[in-house]
Design an enzyme around this catalytic site. Structure first.
Site, PDB file in Angstrom:
ATOM      1  N   ARG A   1       0.857  -1.366   0.100  1.00  0.00           N
ATOM      2  CA  ARG A   1       0.152  -0.120  -0.018  1.00  0.00           C
ATOM      3  C   ARG A   1       0.850   1.187   0.038  1.00  0.00           C
ATOM      4  O   ARG A   1       1.820   1.495   0.923  1.00  0.00           O
ATOM      5  CB  ARG A   1      -0.771  -0.130   1.191  1.00  0.00           C
ATOM      6  CG  ARG A   1      -1.726   1.473   1.306  1.00  0.00           C
ATOM      7  CD  ARG A   1      -2.551   1.197   2.905  1.00  0.00           C
ATOM      8  NE  ARG A   1      -3.099   2.345   3.170  1.00  0.00           N
ATOM      9  CZ  ARG A   1      -3.078   2.982   4.243  1.00  0.00           C
ATOM     10  NH1 ARG A   1      -2.050   2.731   5.033  1.00  0.00           N
ATOM     11  NH2 ARG A   1      -3.804   4.011   4.392  1.00  0.00           N
TER      12      ARG A   1
ATOM     13  N   ARG B   1     -11.012  18.052   9.578  1.00  0.00           N
ATOM     14  CA  ARG B   1     -10.013  18.505  10.796  1.00  0.00           C
ATOM     15  C   ARG B   1     -10.445  19.943  11.474  1.00  0.00           C
ATOM     16  O   ARG B   1     -11.005  20.754  10.527  1.00  0.00           O
ATOM     17  CB  ARG B   1      -8.637  18.348  10.512  1.00  0.00           C
ATOM     18  CG  ARG B   1      -8.326  17.119   9.977  1.00  0.00           C
ATOM     19  CD  ARG B   1      -6.708  17.181   9.255  1.00  0.00           C
ATOM     20  NE  ARG B   1      -6.169  15.928   8.515  1.00  0.00           N
ATOM     21  CZ  ARG B   1      -5.906  14.781   9.138  1.00  0.00           C
ATOM     22  NH1 ARG B   1      -5.966  14.821  10.667  1.00  0.00           N
ATOM     23  NH2 ARG B   1      -5.591  13.997   8.527  1.00  0.00           N
TER      24      ARG B   1
END
Length: 481
Positions: A33, A74
């Site tokens: 990944r 966020r």
């Protein structure tokens, strides 16, 4: 018995060079990944090329999965990078009018659209659920909250709403740019973060196509909306596979609900002939420890018994102190779980009818493999990898050897449980030579011996997509080698 469930490992500072990649492959990694939340294009391209070079050198088909960052929601930053201590029962304000870097002990910035998505009494979870706020007063530009589970909060931590519902497109401008990078490095899989609907997957596939890539698209399931009946069937239909991304998903639906959802997602993916990866904190303690906890051992084993194709390591291999040991430990746990009889039995689609010939051949092959004595292996001649994918939905102890001309097909099938990809050139062979050569390849690998039965699936026309229409049962004899 060879390990069937595959291991996906994230590359990072702990292992991103040639030595680290080689060591992880030797330890048992099947797919790497590349996390686009970190690093730049040149770094990802260099690592991808190193993976390809070592895979070719070692004659080990290895897949590459590029994981898009997505719209992580966020809060803003605190002044002077300070950290604040939120006390239970105290008040804290999320304010869209506050400067992005102007956070204080009393308030912090949040983007206006997220305020619009929230109402009084909603539960907001910060820093992966470590801090919980209850909204007690909403204005046009701010949310006043009561701290119900406090702790230390620092800048730019993620925020979720329990039950989901914070608006954010799955594909950001950065993701759209990164898809072009992923296509350029010939990724085998593209993982899309925070998928909400079928259209998110379709858009990603179209962007890949425009960039000249046929990579398989993995939908990461990490939003509460994504697991609802209104959206999940469409997401599964549009994707090539799912990732059960348990971090944000657990925050949004509650950890107490996560296990049942994981089992259902794996079952739904298998039923739809989609690949499925189980991810997040599978061996978290091994970031700093050379051995896993018993709970982690059970977690990995449970995912195997659920029927996942692969289990994924994130920080454990990307930044951990023991990346090689972690992969080896995970491989041992998988092998132990796969010895359990439950992992070798299947009633997958036993009462259904089929529309496709290749699907019928694939499932008939697995029925024979699980019930005929002396069968030692399955050889699947494949152009695209679809037939071995369908075969791998059936629980079995039988190895499935996907023999393919295309390196990309070998790399893609490296993720499928129970499938062992083998590069196999047929262009120069006469039709009558193909089966004996394929069996000889397994004999050379000590996978079968004289007297064994081998199941062989292929099409009348070699190298034709979707052409699988025959199953042969061949006994390994000196005369057919």
């Amino acid at each position: 018995m060879a390990r069937r469930t595959k291991i996906v490992a994230t590359l990072g500072p702990a292992n991103g060079d040639a030595r680290g990649i080689r060591g992880l492959i030797e330890a048992g990694v099947n797919v790497f990944r590349l996390n686009f939340s970190h690093g730049d294009a040149s770094e990802h391209q260099e690592r991808a090329q190193t993976i390809r070079d070592i895979a070719a050198e070692t004659k080990t088909p290895i897949g590459i999965l590029c994981d898009m960052q997505g719209p992580k929601i966020r809060i803003g930053s605190f002044v002077d990078s300070m950290k604040i201590d939120l006390q239970n029962g105290g008040l804290f304000c999320l304010d869209s009018t506050l400067a992005l870097n102007g956070g204080t002990a009393e308030r912090v910035h949040i983007e206006q659209p997220y305020i619009d998505d929230v109402k009084n009494h909603d539960r907001l979870l910060l820093d992966d659920g470590r801090i919980e706020l209850n909204v007690i007063e909403k204005s046009a530009t701010s949310l006043t909250c009561r701290v119900t589970s406090g702790g230390i909060l620092s800048s730019k931590k993620g925020i979720n709403k329990f039950g989901g519902g914070l608006s954010a497109d799955a594909l950001t401008d950065k993701d759209r740019s990164d898809i072009k990078i992923a296509a350029a490095l010939n990724t085998d899989y593209l993982a899309i973060s925070f998928v909400r609907s079928k259209s998110d997957v379709e858009t990603a596939r179209q962007l890949l196509k425009e960039a000249g890539s046929n990579a398989h698209v993995i939908a990461k399931i990490e939003r509460a909306e994504a697991i609802t009946e209104a959206f999940l069937p469409g997401i599964i239909e549009a994707s090539d596979g799912l990732m059960v991304a348990r971090g944000d998903l657990g925050v949004e639906i509650g950890d107490e609900n996560l296990m049942a959802v994981q089992k259902q997602l794996i079952d739904d993916a298998n039923h739809a002939n989609r690949v499925v990866i189980t991810a997040t904190q599978m061996m978290e303690s091994m970031i700093n420890s050379p051995v896993p906890t018993r709970a982690e051992v059970f977690d990995v084993a449970n995912a195997v018994l659920d029927g996942t194709d692969a289990v994924m390591l994130s920080a454990e291999t990307a930044v951990g102190d023991y990346p090689i040991e972690t992969v080896r430990a995970m491989a041992r746990v998988i092998e132990g779980a796969e010895k359990y009889p439950l992992a070798q039995r299947s009633k997958h689609r036993i009462d259904e009818t089929f529309q496709r010939i290749d699907e019928s051949i694939a499932l008939a092959t697995m029925y024979v493999a699980n019930h005929l004595e002396d069968v030692a292996a399955i050889i699947c001649m494949t152009e695209t990898g679809v037939t071995p994918l369908i075969m791998s939905r059936i629980n079995s102890h039988m190895p499935i050897y996907a023999m393919a001309q295309k390196p990309a097909t070998c790399a893609v099938t490296a993720l499928y449980k129970g499938v062992i990809p083998i590069p196999f050139q047929t262009t120069a062979l006469k039709p009558a030579e193909i089966n004996p050569r394929a069996i000889a390849e397994l004999v050379a690998r000590n996978a079968v011996v004289e007297g064994d039965l081998v199941l062989i699936t292929r099409g009348d026309i070699v190298n034709l997509e979707g052409g699988t229409n025959s199953l042969r049962i061949v006994r390994v004899e000196a005369t057919n080698l």
